[in-house]
Design a protein around this motif. Sequence first.
Motif, PDB file in Angstrom:
ATOM      1  N   GLU A   1       0.544  -1.259  -0.243  1.00 27.60           N
ATOM      2  CA  GLU A   1      -0.082  -0.011   0.594  1.00 27.60           C
ATOM      3  C   GLU A   1       0.831   1.232   0.005  1.00 27.60           C
ATOM      4  O   GLU A   1       1.669   1.507   1.378  1.00 27.60           O
ATOM      5  CB  GLU A   1      -1.229   0.468   0.919  1.00 27.60           C
ATOM      6  CG  GLU A   1      -2.555  -0.902   1.098  1.00 27.60           C
ATOM      7  CD  GLU A   1      -3.391  -0.206   2.017  1.00 27.60           C
ATOM      8  OE1 GLU A   1      -3.445   1.224   2.344  1.00 27.60           O
ATOM      9  OE2 GLU A   1      -3.928  -0.984   2.340  1.00 27.60           O
ATOM     10  N   ILE A   2       0.659   1.999  -0.847  1.00 26.57           N
ATOM     11  CA  ILE A   2       1.438   3.562  -1.028  1.00 26.57           C
ATOM     12  C   ILE A   2       0.536   4.539  -0.921  1.00 26.57           C
ATOM     13  O   ILE A   2      -0.501   4.476  -0.942  1.00 26.57           O
ATOM     14  CB  ILE A   2       1.609   3.048  -1.957  1.00 26.57           C
ATOM     15  CG1 ILE A   2       3.208   2.004  -2.599  1.00 26.57           C
ATOM     16  CG2 ILE A   2       2.724   5.182  -2.683  1.00 26.57           C
ATOM     17  CD1 ILE A   2       3.610   2.240  -4.078  1.00 26.57           C
ATOM     18  N   GLU A   3       1.293   5.548  -0.183  1.00 27.20           N
ATOM     19  CA  GLU A   3       0.273   6.428   0.719  1.00 27.20           C
ATOM     20  C   GLU A   3       1.007   7.683   0.669  1.00 27.20           C
ATOM     21  O   GLU A   3       2.677   8.142  -0.184  1.00 27.20           O
ATOM     22  CB  GLU A   3      -0.183   6.838   2.081  1.00 27.20           C
ATOM     23  CG  GLU A   3      -1.145   7.702   2.472  1.00 27.20           C
ATOM     24  CD  GLU A   3      -1.208   8.039   4.284  1.00 27.20           C
ATOM     25  OE1 GLU A   3      -1.720   6.888   4.033  1.00 27.20           O
ATOM     26  OE2 GLU A   3      -0.354   8.769   4.303  1.00 27.20           O
ATOM     27  N   MET A   4       0.592   8.865  -0.793  1.00 25.46           N
ATOM     28  CA  MET A   4       0.942  10.016  -1.074  1.00 25.46           C
ATOM     29  C   MET A   4      -0.149  11.079  -0.898  1.00 25.46           C
ATOM     30  O   MET A   4      -0.906  11.938  -1.105  1.00 25.46           O
ATOM     31  CB  MET A   4       1.258   9.568  -2.726  1.00 25.46           C
ATOM     32  CG  MET A   4       0.205   9.414  -2.924  1.00 25.46           C
ATOM     33  SD  MET A   4       0.653   9.157  -5.717  1.00 25.46           S
ATOM     34  CE  MET A   4       1.558   8.050  -5.605  1.00 25.46           C
ATOM     35  N   ILE A   5       0.657  12.446  -1.210  1.00 24.14           N
ATOM     36  CA  ILE A   5      -0.319  13.519  -1.278  1.00 24.14           C
ATOM     37  C   ILE A   5       0.407  14.876  -1.940  1.00 24.14           C
ATOM     38  O   ILE A   5       0.751  14.605  -2.510  1.00 24.14           O
ATOM     39  CB  ILE A   5       0.646  14.496   0.490  1.00 24.14           C
ATOM     40  CG1 ILE A   5       0.763  13.619   1.530  1.00 24.14           C
ATOM     41  CG2 ILE A   5       0.183  15.768   0.449  1.00 24.14           C
ATOM     42  CD1 ILE A   5      -0.483  13.775   1.761  1.00 24.14           C
ATOM     43  N   GLU A   6      -0.762  14.752  -2.697  1.00 23.94           N
ATOM     44  CA  GLU A   6      -0.821  15.451  -3.582  1.00 23.94           C
ATOM     45  C   GLU A   6      -0.956  17.215  -3.835  1.00 23.94           C
ATOM     46  O   GLU A   6      -1.981  17.646  -2.627  1.00 23.94           O
ATOM     47  CB  GLU A   6      -2.155  15.113  -4.128  1.00 23.94           C
ATOM     48  CG  GLU A   6      -2.687  16.399  -5.664  1.00 23.94           C
ATOM     49  CD  GLU A   6      -3.651  16.040  -6.649  1.00 23.94           C
ATOM     50  OE1 GLU A   6      -4.018  15.389  -7.804  1.00 23.94           O
ATOM     51  OE2 GLU A   6      -4.034  16.066  -6.179  1.00 23.94           O
ATOM     52  N   THR A   7      -0.313  18.065  -3.943  1.00 26.18           N
ATOM     53  CA  THR A   7      -0.044  19.579  -3.604  1.00 26.18           C
ATOM     54  C   THR A   7      -0.471  19.893  -4.815  1.00 26.18           C
ATOM     55  O   THR A   7       0.324  19.730  -6.221  1.00 26.18           O
ATOM     56  CB  THR A   7       0.680  19.818  -2.730  1.00 26.18           C
ATOM     57  OG1 THR A   7       0.963  19.453  -1.511  1.00 26.18           O
ATOM     58  CG2 THR A   7       0.553  21.341  -2.851  1.00 26.18           C
ATOM     59  N   ILE A   8      -1.675  20.896  -5.227  1.00 23.59           N
ATOM     60  CA  ILE A   8      -2.335  21.823  -6.828  1.00 23.59           C
ATOM     61  C   ILE A   8      -1.342  22.734  -6.396  1.00 23.59           C
ATOM     62  O   ILE A   8      -0.891  23.399  -5.918  1.00 23.59           O
ATOM     63  CB  ILE A   8      -3.342  21.782  -6.094  1.00 23.59           C
ATOM     64  CG1 ILE A   8      -4.619  21.064  -6.537  1.00 23.59           C
ATOM     65  CG2 ILE A   8      -3.286  22.868  -8.135  1.00 23.59           C
ATOM     66  CD1 ILE A   8      -6.074  21.207  -6.518  1.00 23.59           C
ATOM     67  N   ILE A   9      -0.241  22.880  -7.703  1.00 21.24           N
ATOM     68  CA  ILE A   9       0.543  23.935  -7.803  1.00 21.24           C
ATOM     69  C   ILE A   9      -0.143  25.039  -8.752  1.00 21.24           C
ATOM     70  O   ILE A   9       0.318  25.921  -9.332  1.00 21.24           O
ATOM     71  CB  ILE A   9       1.950  23.348  -7.431  1.00 21.24           C
ATOM     72  CG1 ILE A   9       2.341  22.495  -9.301  1.00 21.24           C
ATOM     73  CG2 ILE A   9       2.276  23.224  -6.346  1.00 21.24           C
ATOM     74  CD1 ILE A   9       3.768  22.272  -9.360  1.00 21.24           C
ATOM     75  N   LYS A  10      -0.283  24.371  -9.761  1.00 17.43           N
ATOM     76  CA  LYS A  10      -0.788  25.160 -10.941  1.00 17.43           C
ATOM     77  C   LYS A  10      -2.151  24.466 -11.561  1.00 17.43           C
ATOM     78  O   LYS A  10      -2.681  23.799 -11.756  1.00 17.43           O
ATOM     79  CB  LYS A  10      -0.098  25.086 -11.872  1.00 17.43           C
ATOM     80  CG  LYS A  10      -0.513  26.531 -13.562  1.00 17.43           C
ATOM     81  CD  LYS A  10       0.409  26.768 -14.406  1.00 17.43           C
ATOM     82  CE  LYS A  10       0.130  27.980 -15.286  1.00 17.43           C
ATOM     83  NZ  LYS A  10       1.028  27.757 -16.290  1.00 17.43           N
TER      84      LYS A  10
END
Length: 150
Positions: free
Chosen positions: A60-69
């Motif tokens: 299982e992989i967990e990641m954080i997405e941050t919108i930059i544009k």
Amino acid sequence: MKFTQEITIDLPREKVIELFDNPDNMQHWQKGLISFEHINGTPGAIGSQYKLRYKMGKREIEMIETIIKRDLPDEFSAVYEAKGVWNEVKNHFTVLDDQQTLWKTENTFHFKGGMKVMAFLMPRAFKKQSLKFMQDFKRFAEKIDGSEEE
């Protein structure tokens, strides 16, 4: 590691963006997605963040997405951070004609720790996974082509 990929989708850009920009559709084209949860900021706005969980094989992989544009319909860019991996993806959508859209991604990866070794030994795995998501989106989008979503 940097690479660019592109795919032509047989739909007008407006329809591609409508489908791409709807988080409820992610389950249809991102295999292994377990959850997508808003955690910070105004949903969909620059600076907003989401926690994504995937099942890939036995891991299982967990990641954080941050919108930059967020300049749709032309561009949507975000940074994805997971253990040992930092990935910036710039998505560009270009009108080819009334019924075709070119989706181009510019991918930049930085690795730490054990992920550096994996990236060195298997650089094609990252390119392959990125292209697979694009191909799966194309299949999903063209399949529903204006009909009600599944």
